[in-house]
Design an enzyme around this catalytic site. Structure first.
Site, PDB file in Angstrom:
ATOM      1  N   CYS A   1       7.363   4.051   5.940  1.00 17.90           N
ATOM      2  CA  CYS A   1       6.538   3.883   4.727  1.00 17.90           C
ATOM      3  C   CYS A   1       7.417   3.463   3.541  1.00 17.90           C
ATOM      4  O   CYS A   1       6.678   2.698   2.623  1.00 17.90           O
ATOM      5  CB  CYS A   1       5.817   5.082   4.515  1.00 17.90           C
ATOM      6  SG  CYS A   1       6.786   6.467   3.883  1.00 17.90           S
TER       7      CYS A   1
ATOM      8  N   CYS B   1      -1.404   7.829   7.183  1.00 16.80           N
ATOM      9  CA  CYS B   1      -2.656   7.796   6.749  1.00 16.80           C
ATOM     10  C   CYS B   1      -3.623   7.305   7.986  1.00 16.80           C
ATOM     11  O   CYS B   1      -3.120   6.865   8.864  1.00 16.80           O
ATOM     12  CB  CYS B   1      -2.596   6.497   5.668  1.00 16.80           C
ATOM     13  SG  CYS B   1      -1.841   6.892   4.226  1.00 16.80           S
TER      14      CYS B   1
ATOM     15  N   CYS C   1       0.751  -0.818  -0.006  1.00 19.53           N
ATOM     16  CA  CYS C   1      -0.026   0.008   0.068  1.00 19.53           C
ATOM     17  C   CYS C   1       0.816   1.244  -0.080  1.00 19.53           C
ATOM     18  O   CYS C   1       0.584   2.194  -0.648  1.00 19.53           O
ATOM     19  CB  CYS C   1      -0.922   0.008   1.232  1.00 19.53           C
ATOM     20  SG  CYS C   1      -2.236   1.229   1.276  1.00 19.53           S
ATOM     21  N   CYS C   2       1.819   1.272   0.825  1.00 18.85           N
ATOM     22  CA  CYS C   2       2.621   2.325   0.757  1.00 18.85           C
ATOM     23  C   CYS C   2       3.594   2.660  -0.411  1.00 18.85           C
ATOM     24  O   CYS C   2       3.786   3.693  -1.025  1.00 18.85           O
ATOM     25  CB  CYS C   2       3.681   2.313   1.956  1.00 18.85           C
ATOM     26  SG  CYS C   2       3.011   2.722   3.676  1.00 18.85           S
TER      27      CYS C   2
ATOM     28  N   CYS D   1      -3.680   3.761   9.324  1.00 17.48           N
ATOM     29  CA  CYS D   1      -2.429   3.267   9.939  1.00 17.48           C
ATOM     30  C   CYS D   1      -2.000   4.229  11.072  1.00 17.48           C
ATOM     31  O   CYS D   1      -0.729   3.936  11.336  1.00 17.48           O
ATOM     32  CB  CYS D   1      -1.604   3.077   8.940  1.00 17.48           C
ATOM     33  SG  CYS D   1      -2.132   1.834   7.575  1.00 17.48           S
TER      34      CYS D   1
END
Length: 236
Positions: free
Chosen positions: A228, A202, A121-122, A205
């Site tokens: 990240c 985010c 995702c990062c 998280c």
């Protein structure tokens, strides 16, 4: 050798880092702007401590590009803070970068990748957009500090970062010094800081930090992940 490497000025990074050991953050910023005139940007999350670096940069050159990554998962308060702080400091070149829509559709169409695979995702929402944002530049400023975490305890003031040079003007500043600076200059605070958020990324998280915890303990809580990836991504 890439086009960026061919066009980059020759710079002895270790020597510059050594020369700046007793320099102030403003002097470090000025040195970066001088060494990479027109080819250096600032990367900012507009988080709880971002106002310090941005205020210092505004003192030297308000037109310095400020690159901001809107991952699509940020707190609404962060987006509002970006706009308010940029206006307050008179920053004239804040640029917002989004994840690639096609890549999102292919890899995270249900917006659940943050839970299933936070590293992926990062990479999708931060690392790739930052690589795109930094493409025209040979160097960048960021706001990492040594006190923030064990993984950051030894960061240099100036370091080689793939094909670019990275400047860490606030590396030696402690939390009390940062707070004192913000108070002295009456800098606006991130609206979530008063609610216990010490380091803000985010929304899915990020959690509140308990007294005595590492300032970044609220990032990816319960996972082995601590970064990240933008500070150790290949070529960034």
């Amino acid at each position: 050798m890439t086009a960026l490497e061919r066009s980059a000025p020759r710079l002895d990074v270790a020597a510059l880092d050594d020369r700046l050991q007793t320099a102030t953050p403003v002097q470090i910023i000025a040195a970066g702007l001088d060494a990479f005139a027109g080819r250096i940007a600032t990367v900012s999350s507009f988080g709880t401590e971002s106002a310090v670096l941005l205020h210092l940069i505004a003192q030297v050159d308000r037109s310095t590009p400020v690159l901001f990554l809107d991952t699509g998962h940020l707190f609404a308060e962060t987006l509002a803070y970006r706009d308010a702080l940029a206006t307050h400091l008179g920053l004239t070149n804040v640029q917002t970068f989004l994840p690639d829509p096609a890549a999102l559709a292919a890899s995270d169409k249900d917006n659940g990748l943050w839970s299933d695979n936070p590293d992926a995702c990062c990479a999708l929402r931060k690392v790739e957009p930052l690589a795109r944002a930094l493409a025209p530049f040979g160097a960048w400023f960021n706001g990492r500090k040594r006190y923030q975490a064990q993984t950051r305890a030894a960061i240099a003031l100036v370091e080689q970062d793939g094909e670019r040079v990275k400047f860490n003007p606030l590396a030696a500043m402690g939390r009390d010094e940062l707070v004192g600076y913000m108070d002295a200059h009456q800098l606006p605070r991130h609206p979530l800081e008063k609610h216990g958020f010490a380091s803000i990324g985010c929304m899915p998280c990020t959690s509140r930090v308990k007294p005595g915890e590492d300032p970044r303990a609220g990032r990816w809580r319960g996972k082995a992940k601590t970064e990240c990836g933008i500070h150790f991504g290949e070529g960034i």
